[in-house]
Design an enzyme around this catalytic site. Structure first.
Site, mmCIF file in Angstrom:
data_model
loop_
_atom_site.group_PDB
_atom_site.id
_atom_site.type_symbol
_atom_site.label_atom_id
_atom_site.label_comp_id
_atom_site.label_asym_id
_atom_site.label_seq_id
_atom_site.Cartn_x
_atom_site.Cartn_y
_atom_site.Cartn_z
ATOM 1 N N SER A 237 -39.305 29.915 14.625
ATOM 2 C CA SER A 237 -38.543 30.909 13.880
ATOM 3 C C SER A 237 -39.105 31.100 12.468
ATOM 4 O O SER A 237 -40.297 31.352 12.332
ATOM 5 C CB SER A 237 -37.071 30.485 13.872
ATOM 6 N N HIS A 379 -33.387 32.161 21.731
ATOM 7 C CA HIS A 379 -34.228 31.803 20.587
ATOM 8 C C HIS A 379 -34.186 30.273 20.420
ATOM 9 O O HIS A 379 -33.182 29.735 19.949
ATOM 10 C CB HIS A 379 -33.581 32.504 19.382
HETATM 11 C C1 GCU Z 1 -32.928 34.770 10.997
HETATM 12 C C2 GCU Z 1 -34.018 35.657 10.454
HETATM 13 C C3 GCU Z 1 -35.331 35.486 11.209
HETATM 14 C C4 GCU Z 1 -35.698 34.025 11.292
HETATM 15 C C5 GCU Z 1 -34.532 33.232 11.833
HETATM 16 C C6 GCU Z 1 -34.703 31.722 11.794
HETATM 17 O O1 GCU Z 1 -32.564 35.196 12.271
HETATM 18 O O2 GCU Z 1 -33.545 36.975 10.499
HETATM 19 O O3 GCU Z 1 -36.376 36.194 10.573
HETATM 20 O O4 GCU Z 1 -36.846 33.852 12.064
HETATM 21 O O5 GCU Z 1 -33.379 33.458 11.040
HETATM 22 O O6 GCU Z 1 -35.560 31.206 11.118
HETATM 23 O O7 GCU Z 1 -33.882 31.040 12.406
#
Ligand code: GCU
Length: 401
Positions: A237, A379
């Protein structure tokens, strides 16, 4: 221009492939709100192999001498800011006595990374190394979302230390927010490196975290048992974005893994699918430098697309991974980025992705120097994903006997 035609064709193929069930229950995970498809057409990616002066790059030498520095400078001045050099007084010390874990198979070590001479600014890292390992130990270097204390039980947080060690790898981890705070989302004592280390150029959190990853590599370089020619940087992420940027900055990371990195990571800018520059900058301005604000709602006008970020690691192998339910991170855009990093690898006589269609759920396109997979689900970084990354690393690190 030829390449751009291929891109849109590939994208259409990818979306029709997405409509095919690839296993029981798979189709619903791939269903995307039809309205969301609108921005997916009608965009073009800037050609990664055309220099700012319009000249085409035809050789690896031209890439390294001219185009790569141009692209790196774009990310430094327009998105992340510069990752500064190692602080002169950085040093290390044990933060706890070593211990043996997992039935004595694995050495666990906790280390302070002191960023300044007085040791006032420090963060902790934890290392797991297989014992009784013949030869030098290849290692993963990772930031995660938990304090070291909370990271002991790696499996709870998808850091399968034991399985990683059983495969002959070490792993170094640190909590990202202990290097630089991540808004108020993660309360912690932090080295807050940006509050006291003031290089000439501005830098956002992602650059500070990337500096932390390099500091971890600096510690590993002090250990004769670690194989510094086989270091892989990995992140999930926001930390997947960071892994890509760390790989671009520090060539000691000889393999780079970006898990579900999404916007400003591996997702294509120009598609504007899922998270956009405006959305990310509104919520997380501190990840970036202020100059990035001007691209809000102008994602397609960023001077390069994210295949250029991936290609900054070429010829080192890069693995881009998505999750089928992670529309926010734009799986198809992540795949397009991996696909379109290929031409840079081809300059080195290497292959990018093997196929120009998006792999089915759960399948890996991992035979070239750029790999892509999409797991079935949310995710996340799962233990099964780790096994695929280990396989990729073993292949590229020539560790299969
Ligand atoms: C949020 C953000 C993303 C990121 C994610 C994370 O969803 O919008 O850009 O990748 O957090 O790091 O968990």
């Amino acid at each position: 221009m030829k390449r751009l035609t291929i891109i849109s064709a590939a994208c259409i193929v990818a979306f029709s492939a997405m409509a095919q069930p690839s296993g029981p229950g798979a189709i619903s995970r791939y269903e995307i709100d039809p309205d969301d498809r609108a921005p997916v057409t009608g965009y073009t990616l800037p050609d990664v192999l055309v220099c700012n002066d319009g000249n085409a790059v035809r050789t690896a030498r031209q890439w390294e001498r001219k185009r790569r520095p141009e692209i790196k400078a774009i990310y430094e001045s327009e998105m992340f800011g510069k990752v500064p050099a190692r602080p002169a007084d950085m040093h290390f010390g044990l933060s706890a006595p070593d211990s043996l874990v997992y039935g004595g198979k694995v050495l666990r070590r906790r280390i302070w990374v002191y960023l300044d001479a007085a040791g006032q600014h420090k963060f902790e890292m934890m290392l797991h190394l297989p014992v009784n390992h013949a030869g030098k130990i290849p290692c993963f270097v990772a930031l995660n979302f938990r304090s070291i204390q909370d990271s002991f039980d790696g499996t709870r947080y998808e850091l399968p230390y034991e399985a990683i060690a059983d495969e002959g790898f070490g792993i170094a981890v640190a909590f990202h927010a202990s290097i630089e705070p991540d808004g108020d989302e993660y309360e912690t004592e932090s080295a807050s490196v940006r509050s006291w280390y003031k290089p000439a150029d501005e830098w956002g959190c992602i650059s500070a975290w990337a500096m932390g990853l390099s500091a971890m590599a600096d510690y590993l370089a002090t250990l004769p048992e670690v194989d510094m020619d086989r270091l892989a940087v990995i992140g999930h992420s926001r930390l997947g974005k960071t892994a890509l940027w760390a790989g671009a900055n520090d060539e000691r990371f000889s393999l780079v893994i970006s898990n579900n990195s999404g916007c400003c990571g591996a997702a294509t800018n120009a598609r504007m699918f899922g998270e956009t520059f405006e959305a990310i900058y509104n919520r997380f301005p501190y990840w970036f430098i202020p100059a990035f604000a001007k691209y809000s709602n102008r994602d397609g006008e960023f001077p390069v697309d994210q295949n250029a970020l991936v290609a900054l690691s070429a010829p080192r192998p890069v693995y881009v991974a998505s999750a089928s339910e992670d529309h926010w991170a734009d799986p198809c855009g992540e795949w397009l980025t991996a696909l379109n990093a290929g031409p840079v690898y081809e300059l080195y006589g290497l292959k990018g992705l093997s196929e120009d269609t998006m792999p089915a759920l759960g399948h890996c396109d991992d035979y070239g120097s750029v790999a892509y997979k999409i797991h079935n689900g949310p995710h996340a970084l799962y233990a099964d994903d780790w096994l695929d990354y280990i396989k990729f690393a073993k292949r590229h690190f020539c560790l299969y006997k």
